[in-house]
Write a protein that holds these residues in place. Structure first.
Motif, short mmCIF file in Angstrom:
data_model
loop_
_atom_site.label_atom_id
_atom_site.label_comp_id
_atom_site.label_asym_id
_atom_site.label_seq_id
_atom_site.Cartn_x
_atom_site.Cartn_y
_atom_site.Cartn_z
N VAL A 135 7.29 26.23 29.45
CA VAL A 135 5.97 25.86 28.95
C VAL A 135 5.11 27.12 28.92
O VAL A 135 4.85 27.73 29.96
CB VAL A 135 5.32 24.77 29.82
N ILE A 136 4.67 27.51 27.74
CA ILE A 136 3.91 28.75 27.58
C ILE A 136 2.43 28.51 27.30
O ILE A 136 1.66 29.47 27.24
CB ILE A 136 4.51 29.61 26.44
N ALA A 137 2.04 27.26 27.10
CA ALA A 137 0.65 26.96 26.80
C ALA A 137 0.26 25.67 27.48
O ALA A 137 1.03 24.71 27.52
CB ALA A 137 0.44 26.84 25.28
N CYS A 138 -0.94 25.67 28.01
CA CYS A 138 -1.38 24.53 28.83
C CYS A 138 -2.89 24.38 28.66
O CYS A 138 -3.64 25.35 28.83
CB CYS A 138 -1.03 24.81 30.29
N ARG A 139 -3.31 23.20 28.27
CA ARG A 139 -4.75 22.95 28.23
C ARG A 139 -5.32 22.88 29.64
O ARG A 139 -4.62 22.51 30.59
CB ARG A 139 -5.06 21.65 27.50
N GLY A 140 -6.58 23.22 29.78
CA GLY A 140 -7.26 23.05 31.05
C GLY A 140 -7.89 21.68 31.13
O GLY A 140 -7.72 20.82 30.25
N ALA A 141 -8.63 21.44 32.19
CA ALA A 141 -9.26 20.14 32.39
C ALA A 141 -10.61 20.32 33.06
O ALA A 141 -10.78 21.19 33.92
CB ALA A 141 -8.37 19.23 33.24
N ALA A 142 -11.55 19.49 32.68
CA ALA A 142 -12.85 19.42 33.34
C ALA A 142 -13.13 17.97 33.67
O ALA A 142 -12.99 17.10 32.81
CB ALA A 142 -13.95 19.99 32.45
N ASN A 143 -13.51 17.71 34.91
CA ASN A 143 -13.95 16.38 35.32
C ASN A 143 -15.47 16.38 35.35
O ASN A 143 -16.08 17.23 36.01
CB ASN A 143 -13.41 16.02 36.70
N LEU A 144 -16.06 15.43 34.64
CA LEU A 144 -17.52 15.36 34.54
C LEU A 144 -18.01 13.97 34.96
O LEU A 144 -17.29 12.98 34.80
CB LEU A 144 -17.98 15.67 33.12
N GLU A 145 -19.21 13.93 35.45
CA GLU A 145 -19.83 12.66 35.83
C GLU A 145 -21.17 12.53 35.13
O GLU A 145 -21.92 13.50 35.00
CB GLU A 145 -20.03 12.60 37.34
N ILE A 146 -21.44 11.32 34.65
CA ILE A 146 -22.71 11.03 33.99
C ILE A 146 -23.41 9.93 34.78
O ILE A 146 -22.82 8.88 35.04
CB ILE A 146 -22.51 10.58 32.53
N GLU A 147 -24.66 10.18 35.18
CA GLU A 147 -25.47 9.18 35.87
C GLU A 147 -26.59 8.74 34.94
O GLU A 147 -27.45 9.54 34.55
CB GLU A 147 -26.05 9.75 37.16
N VAL A 148 -26.57 7.46 34.57
CA VAL A 148 -27.57 6.90 33.68
C VAL A 148 -28.56 6.10 34.52
O VAL A 148 -28.16 5.26 35.34
CB VAL A 148 -26.94 5.99 32.60
N THR A 149 -29.83 6.36 34.32
CA THR A 149 -30.90 5.65 35.04
C THR A 149 -31.73 4.84 34.05
O THR A 149 -32.24 5.40 33.06
CB THR A 149 -31.80 6.63 35.79
N GLY A 150 -31.83 3.54 34.31
CA GLY A 150 -32.62 2.67 33.45
C GLY A 150 -33.80 2.07 34.21
O GLY A 150 -34.30 2.66 35.17
N ARG A 151 -34.18 0.86 33.81
CA ARG A 151 -35.29 0.16 34.47
C ARG A 151 -34.92 -1.30 34.62
O ARG A 151 -34.58 -1.98 33.65
CB ARG A 151 -36.57 0.30 33.65
N ALA A 152 -34.91 -1.77 35.86
CA ALA A 152 -34.51 -3.15 36.13
C ALA A 152 -35.56 -4.14 35.63
O ALA A 152 -36.76 -3.85 35.59
CB ALA A 152 -34.27 -3.34 37.62
N ALA A 153 -35.08 -5.32 35.27
CA ALA A 153 -35.97 -6.41 34.84
C ALA A 153 -35.19 -7.72 34.95
O ALA A 153 -33.96 -7.72 35.11
CB ALA A 153 -36.45 -6.19 33.40
N HIS A 154 -35.91 -8.85 34.84
CA HIS A 154 -35.26 -10.14 34.84
C HIS A 154 -34.51 -10.32 33.53
O HIS A 154 -35.01 -9.96 32.45
CB HIS A 154 -36.30 -11.27 35.00
N ALA A 155 -33.32 -10.89 33.60
CA ALA A 155 -32.51 -11.05 32.40
C ALA A 155 -33.13 -12.00 31.40
O ALA A 155 -32.77 -12.00 30.22
CB ALA A 155 -31.11 -11.52 32.77
N GLY A 156 -34.09 -12.83 31.87
CA GLY A 156 -34.77 -13.72 30.95
C GLY A 156 -35.69 -12.98 29.99
O GLY A 156 -36.01 -13.49 28.91
N ARG A 157 -36.13 -11.76 30.39
CA ARG A 157 -36.95 -10.93 29.51
C ARG A 157 -36.38 -9.50 29.54
O ARG A 157 -36.97 -8.58 30.10
CB ARG A 157 -38.41 -10.91 29.96
N PRO A 158 -35.20 -9.29 28.96
CA PRO A 158 -34.56 -7.96 29.03
C PRO A 158 -35.39 -6.86 28.39
O PRO A 158 -35.23 -5.69 28.75
CB PRO A 158 -33.24 -8.17 28.29
#
Length: 426
Positions: A204-227
């Motif tokens: 094997v003469i060629a090998c891709r590398g790898a990156a591990n990434l994390e995404i943190e999404v922040t929203g706003r909570a509410a009652h599901a009756g009024r999303p």
């Protein structure tokens, strides 16, 4: 006595081709198939699951094997009970007399379910060695040690090193600690690097590398009756995942060459609290395969631009971070290292095909840090045997790998002047 460059000629440099072939045959005669299996079995017994365990017991077994074979060992602690191990034979490497490096790792992935017997009790049957790590990569390490010791017995003047790192299967902290060490700062330390990962006896003469990434999404909570009173982090995460899938397809459409293209994969998504609550948080774990020369920071910047495009005005925010990076590499197929590997395999009755790898390995760190030619070559099948229940390796491949390494170690040192005139692609 000096050579054409005026450099003092060593005892072995003045030998005839007949003498060199005799040395090689004496080294090959020292390869003991049963000993390779016994050493690989001892390493399998020394369970080193990652995450969830440590590699210390495996390192102790390696030290015992190395001592029996005449090697010098050096531990470097990366974390509590997690030492890298360097095993050296022959004189210490210098820029004038660099070492051939064989590279491996002491950890294995968790055993998981589905085994017919204890995964850490090695079993030999029908020409196979079975157990977690048999293919990835305790079998390859055992074969490499046999080869190094055999060559050292007939050529004690050759500097050879086996580096065994911790944490390869998770965050690559072992190889990163090595790269930051004083040893890695020595210029011209390595003549070539052979990664003993399972390649099914291909070069094997060629090998891709790898990156591990994390995404943190922040929203706003509410009652599901009024999303509409909230901002759904899960909906936003889904839009980000859609962008990632689209960018993956864009890259794949432009694939070319041995390695094709970079890739994206969303491996995990997690968030929310329950059906009646608009979710205020969601996280994604993302794998990004890197092309040679591409960095994890570049992938992170690309992801951040994609996130900004995807979330628009949904009322959520998202932050991405880089957890781990493993660089890729590519060695010119005309490099003497590649030819030496193919010839060694063919001398042992293998076809010796030249291939690229879809997985990642730590060879990219060595290639990038030291600028030395790098290949992957080892017993076992990375896709058909490694990381699976009843992981196994052909015993005949363990012996073939040891003999091929032996041939390579002798020929690479004899051809070191030629090796230095070639460079890796990336």
């Amino acid at each position: 006595m000096t050579d054409a460059s005026g450099r003092p000629e060593t005892e072995h440099e003045g030998e005839s081709e007949h003498d060199k072939e005799g040395e090689l045959q004496r080294a090959l005669a020292l390869i003991e198939d049963a000993t390779i299996v016994a050493d690989a079995s001892s390493l399998i017994l020394a369970a080193s699951e990652n995450p969830g365990g440590t590699e210390l017991v495996t390192v102790r077994v390696l030290e015992t094997i190395a001592s029996r074979l005449g090697g010098r060992t050096k531990r470097t602690m990366v974390a509590p009970k997690r030492p890298n191990l360097s095993i050296r034979f022959g004189p210490d490497a210098t820029p004038e007399h660099p070492a051939v490096l064989l590279l491996g790792h002491s950890d294995v992935v968790p055993a998981g379910e589905g085994w017919v017997a204890d995964p850490f009790s090695p079993r030999v049957a029908d020409g196979w060695l079975t157990g977690r790590g048999a293919a990835d990569m305790k079998g390859g390490i055992a074969a490499a040690l046999q080869a190094i010791a055999a060559v050292n017995h007939v050529r004690p003047d050759l500097p050879i090193e086996l580096l065994v790192t911790v944490d390869e299967e998770d965050l690559a902290t072992g190889i990163q600690a090595h790269i930051a060490s004083a040893d890695a700062a020595e210029p011209g330390r390595y003549l070539a690097c052979i990664v003993a990962e399972p390649t099914d006896m291909a070069v094997v003469i060629a090998c891709r590398g790898a990156a591990n990434l994390e995404i943190e999404v922040t929203g706003r909570a509410a009652h599901a009756g009024r999303p509409e009173d909230g901002a759904s982090a899960i909906t936003t995460a889904a839009r980000i995942a859609t962008w990632i899938a689209g960018d993956h397809e864009r890259m794949r459409a432009g694939a070319s060459g041995l390695l094709g293209s970079a890739t994206w994969n969303v491996g995990r998504i997690e968030g929310g609290h329950g059906t009646s609550i608009v979710p205020d948080r969601c996280s994604l774990l993302v794998d990004r395969r890197l092309m040679p020369g591409e960095t994890g920071q570049e992938a992170l910047a690309q992801l951040e631009a994609g996130i900004a495009h995807a979330i628009g005005l949904l009322g959520c925010t998202a932050e991405a971070s880089l957890l781990m990076e493993m660089p890729g590499f590519e060695t010119d197929p005309t490099h003497p290292l590649v030819a030496t590997a193919v010839e060694a395999l063919q001398a042992e009755g293998e076809a010796g095909p030249i291939e690229a790898w879809t997985a990642a390995c730590e060879g990219g760190f060595i290639a990038r840090q030291h600028g030395c030619p790098t290949i992957i070559l080892g017993p076992g099948d990375i896709t058909g045997q490694a990381h699976q229940p009843d992981e196994r390796v052909r015993i005949s491949h363990l012996a073939t790998a040891a003999r091929a390494y032996t041939r390579m170690l002798v020929h690479l040192h004899d051809a070191r002047a030629t090796l230095r005139t070639h460079t890796i692609i990336a």
